[in-house]
Design an enzyme around this catalytic site. Structure first.
Site, PDB file in Angstrom:
ATOM      1  N   ARG A   1      42.444  37.441  35.212  1.00 33.78           N
ATOM      2  CA  ARG A   1      43.726  36.782  35.474  1.00 33.78           C
ATOM      3  C   ARG A   1      43.569  35.405  36.115  1.00 33.78           C
ATOM      4  O   ARG A   1      44.401  34.523  35.928  1.00 33.78           O
ATOM      5  CB  ARG A   1      44.610  37.675  36.349  1.00 33.78           C
TER       6      ARG A   1
ATOM      7  N   HIS B   1      41.316  33.189  35.393  1.00 35.64           N
ATOM      8  CA  HIS B   1      41.141  32.219  34.297  1.00 35.64           C
ATOM      9  C   HIS B   1      42.476  31.972  33.585  1.00 35.64           C
ATOM     10  O   HIS B   1      42.770  30.847  33.176  1.00 35.64           O
ATOM     11  CB  HIS B   1      40.132  32.740  33.267  1.00 35.64           C
TER      12      HIS B   1
ATOM     13  N   ARG C   1      32.230  38.553  38.135  1.00 37.38           N
ATOM     14  CA  ARG C   1      31.186  39.429  38.679  1.00 37.38           C
ATOM     15  C   ARG C   1      31.756  40.736  39.234  1.00 37.38           C
ATOM     16  O   ARG C   1      31.008  41.702  39.400  1.00 37.38           O
ATOM     17  CB  ARG C   1      30.409  38.700  39.781  1.00 37.38           C
TER      18      ARG C   1
END
Ligand code: PAF
Length: 278
Positions: A35, A37, A188
């Protein structure tokens, strides 16, 4: 949405868009999109006519081969997400496309911007970031490029690169998106178990606590207290720094406007970073 793999094709599309008087917004990513991005894509859509997003796990910015190997890759899902959020052009280049034989590296003197914090623990990381982002800027020639502030140091480095290389690109820093728990969104995080996600919250708690303490304590006191608090968790701290937002130098003595606490730590095998303006 057009999915493009060749730099030459991107150049053609951009040239046509420019001829039609359209402005170009660019969102560089390494994929495993979330979200955070999508918020960058939405911001780019509000401010420019055509939005280009790149998805490329750039090998030259990884100093640790294991980290590169384990970096999450979800290209199909990424393409679907970009399309659903109205991205116009998704650029999925190969390594050979981005680094053709004989391609030159830009000469940028980043000085201490690139040697503190991330630079200290990931030597050469920002040389790789500058190499790839400058190459993207040459190909995409955006009017504006959108970067998440979770990578606080990266934003400072990119701004300096733009200044030195004279790119006519406006860098638009965008706020960090957080899970309702406070955990900063990051590709990550996909590698964290549910239990580790709980553990990783200690990063956010440390920053929030530092922000509270900054109201009545000096930078050195806040830093010492934050490190002691953080070390009550099982995570391994790499650094906790309180820095000037422009020079990224540690604050000695007095507070400055925009002072920012930056942290990097390992949660199990996963290296996480976060920051908060105090
Ligand atoms: O922030 C990232 O994901 C990367 O460093 C970037 C800017 C896409 C360059 O590879």
């Amino acid at each position: 949405m057009r999915k493009v793999e060749s730099a030459a094709r991107i150049r053609e599309i951009i040239a046509a868009a420019r001829d039609a008087g359209q402005t170009i917004g660019f969102v560089p990513t390494m994929g495993a999109l979330h979200r955070g991005h999508m918020a960058l894509i939405e911001r780019a859509k509000q401010q420019t006519d055509i939005v280009v997003a790149s998805v490329f796990v750039n090998p030259t910015q990884f100093n640790n081969p294991k980290d590169l190997e384990l970096y999450p890759r979800t290209p199909e899902k990424d393409a679907a997400l970009l399309e659903a959020h109205g991205c116009d052009i998704a650029f999925f280049p190969s390594v050979a496309e981005m680094y053709p034989e004989g391609s030159k590296n830009p000469t940028v003197s980043l000085g201490s911007l690139a040697t503190v914090m991330e630079g200290q623990f990931r030597p050469g990381h920002f040389d790789g970031v500058v190499q790839i982002v400058s190459r993207f800027f040459e190909i995409v020639q955006p009017d504006k490029a959108f970067f998440g502030l979770k990578d606080f140091q990266q934003v400072a480095v990119i701004k300096e690169m733009v200044r030195q290389l004279g790119f006519g690109v406006e860098i638009v820093p965008c706020p960090t998106l957080r899970e309702p728990s406070g955990l900063a969104m990051s590709s990550r995080n996909m590698r964290l178990s549910d239990e580790q996600k709980q553990e990783a919250l200690h990063i956010y708690r440390t920053l929030s606590r530092a922000s509270e303490e900054a109201k009545s304590h000096s930078p050195a006191e806040v830093k010492a207290s934050a490190i002691a608090y953080f070390n009550q968790s099982d995570m391994k701290l790499e650094y906790f720094s309180i820095v000037d937002p422009t020079t990224l130098q540690d604050l000695n003595g007095t507070w400055v406007e925009g002072a920012t606490a930056c942290i990097a730590a390992f949660c199990g095998e996963v290296r996480l970073i976060d920051n908060m303006q105090l």
